[in-house]
Motif scaffolding. Structure first.
Motif, mmCIF file in Angstrom:
data_model
loop_
_atom_site.group_PDB
_atom_site.id
_atom_site.type_symbol
_atom_site.label_atom_id
_atom_site.label_comp_id
_atom_site.label_asym_id
_atom_site.label_seq_id
_atom_site.Cartn_x
_atom_site.Cartn_y
_atom_site.Cartn_z
ATOM 1 N N TRP A 61 0.817 -1.251 -0.001
ATOM 2 C CA TRP A 61 -0.064 0.163 -0.008
ATOM 3 C C TRP A 61 0.848 1.252 -0.065
ATOM 4 O O TRP A 61 0.720 2.164 -0.648
ATOM 5 C CB TRP A 61 -0.863 -0.044 1.215
ATOM 6 N N ASN A 63 3.956 1.575 -0.977
ATOM 7 C CA ASN A 63 4.631 1.816 -2.482
ATOM 8 C C ASN A 63 3.605 2.211 -3.524
ATOM 9 O O ASN A 63 4.040 3.032 -4.505
ATOM 10 C CB ASN A 63 5.408 0.680 -2.948
ATOM 11 N N SER A 64 2.443 1.832 -3.506
ATOM 12 C CA SER A 64 1.493 2.038 -4.421
ATOM 13 C C SER A 64 1.080 3.538 -4.202
ATOM 14 O O SER A 64 0.940 4.290 -5.231
ATOM 15 C CB SER A 64 0.102 1.171 -4.274
ATOM 16 N N ARG A 65 0.850 3.915 -3.082
ATOM 17 C CA ARG A 65 0.423 5.221 -2.870
ATOM 18 C C ARG A 65 1.615 6.235 -3.274
ATOM 19 O O ARG A 65 1.288 7.176 -3.725
ATOM 20 C CB ARG A 65 0.095 5.540 -1.452
ATOM 21 N N GLU A 66 2.584 6.023 -2.658
ATOM 22 C CA GLU A 66 3.748 6.803 -3.041
ATOM 23 C C GLU A 66 4.049 7.015 -4.535
ATOM 24 O O GLU A 66 4.299 8.121 -5.054
ATOM 25 C CB GLU A 66 5.230 6.512 -2.627
ATOM 26 N N SER A 67 4.067 6.032 -5.409
ATOM 27 C CA SER A 67 4.341 6.136 -6.902
ATOM 28 C C SER A 67 3.211 6.633 -7.628
ATOM 29 O O SER A 67 3.412 7.341 -8.544
ATOM 30 C CB SER A 67 4.568 4.783 -7.458
ATOM 31 N N ARG A 68 1.774 6.454 -6.966
ATOM 32 C CA ARG A 68 0.742 7.245 -7.646
ATOM 33 C C ARG A 68 0.614 8.640 -7.273
ATOM 34 O O ARG A 68 0.416 9.395 -8.287
ATOM 35 C CB ARG A 68 -0.450 6.478 -7.283
ATOM 36 N N PHE A 69 0.858 9.273 -6.222
ATOM 37 C CA PHE A 69 0.524 10.422 -5.751
ATOM 38 C C PHE A 69 1.700 11.376 -5.359
ATOM 39 O O PHE A 69 1.675 12.578 -6.016
ATOM 40 C CB PHE A 69 -0.543 10.550 -4.702
ATOM 41 N N ARG A 74 10.112 4.333 -1.935
ATOM 42 C CA ARG A 74 9.581 2.906 -1.822
ATOM 43 C C ARG A 74 10.165 2.564 -0.596
ATOM 44 O O ARG A 74 11.161 2.599 0.096
ATOM 45 C CB ARG A 74 10.326 2.205 -3.037
#
Length: 152
Positions: A61, A63-69, A74
């Motif tokens: 969650w 890594n997903s949030r950081e890369s997306r927004f 990471r």
């Protein structure tokens, strides 16, 4: 007059002490009100703080949030993981295990991470999930100040 004032102060102190003890520690709960006695019982069977599934879900969650927004950060690893509380508010609340540790990010910096593993709050209420906050990276201040609201 003095005696009445003293009596009022004493009653106030007793009431406040009782409320503080109830809020700060586990309070007695009637067996019928425990989470285990509900229509959909909750037994507190949740994974430990250092369980690979818990850390893996948090990493995914994050890594997903950081890369997306937000950008290129990471999560790489965790250390100093420890439990800070288990069902701290009493047996009639949803079972939660509170944890704290450090997370190493790909920029080489360690950050404090506070998280809770919560029973029956996952997909369709069938499993556990993780609620987390990384100190210094709570950009929307959801757990302000500095992730304190993610702790027990």
């Amino acid at each position: 007059m003095r005696r009445a004032l003293l009596r009022t102060a004493l009653v106030s102190l007793v009431c406040l002490t009782g409320l503080a003890a109830e809020a700060g520690g586990r309070r007695g709960v009637h067996p019928a009100d425990r989470a285990e006695a509900r229509f959909h019982p909750m037994y507190g069977n949740i994974p430990a703080c250092d369980d690979p599934a818990v850390l893996g879900e948090m990493t995914s969650w994050f890594n997903s949030r950081e890369s997306r927004f937000w950008g290129p950060l990471r999560a790489l690893s965790y250390d100093r993981v420890a439990e800070t509380g288990f069902r701290p508010w009493g047996d009639d609340f949803i079972p939660r295990r509170f944890c704290s540790g450090r997370i190493l990010l790909n920029n080489g910096v360690y950050h404090r991470v506070d998280y809770s593993v919560r029973e029956n709050l996952g997909l369709f209420g069938l499993t556990w999930n993780v609620n987390w906050c990384v100190s210094g990276l709570d950009r929307l201040r959801s757990y302000a100040p500095d992730c304190q609201m993610a702790r027990p």
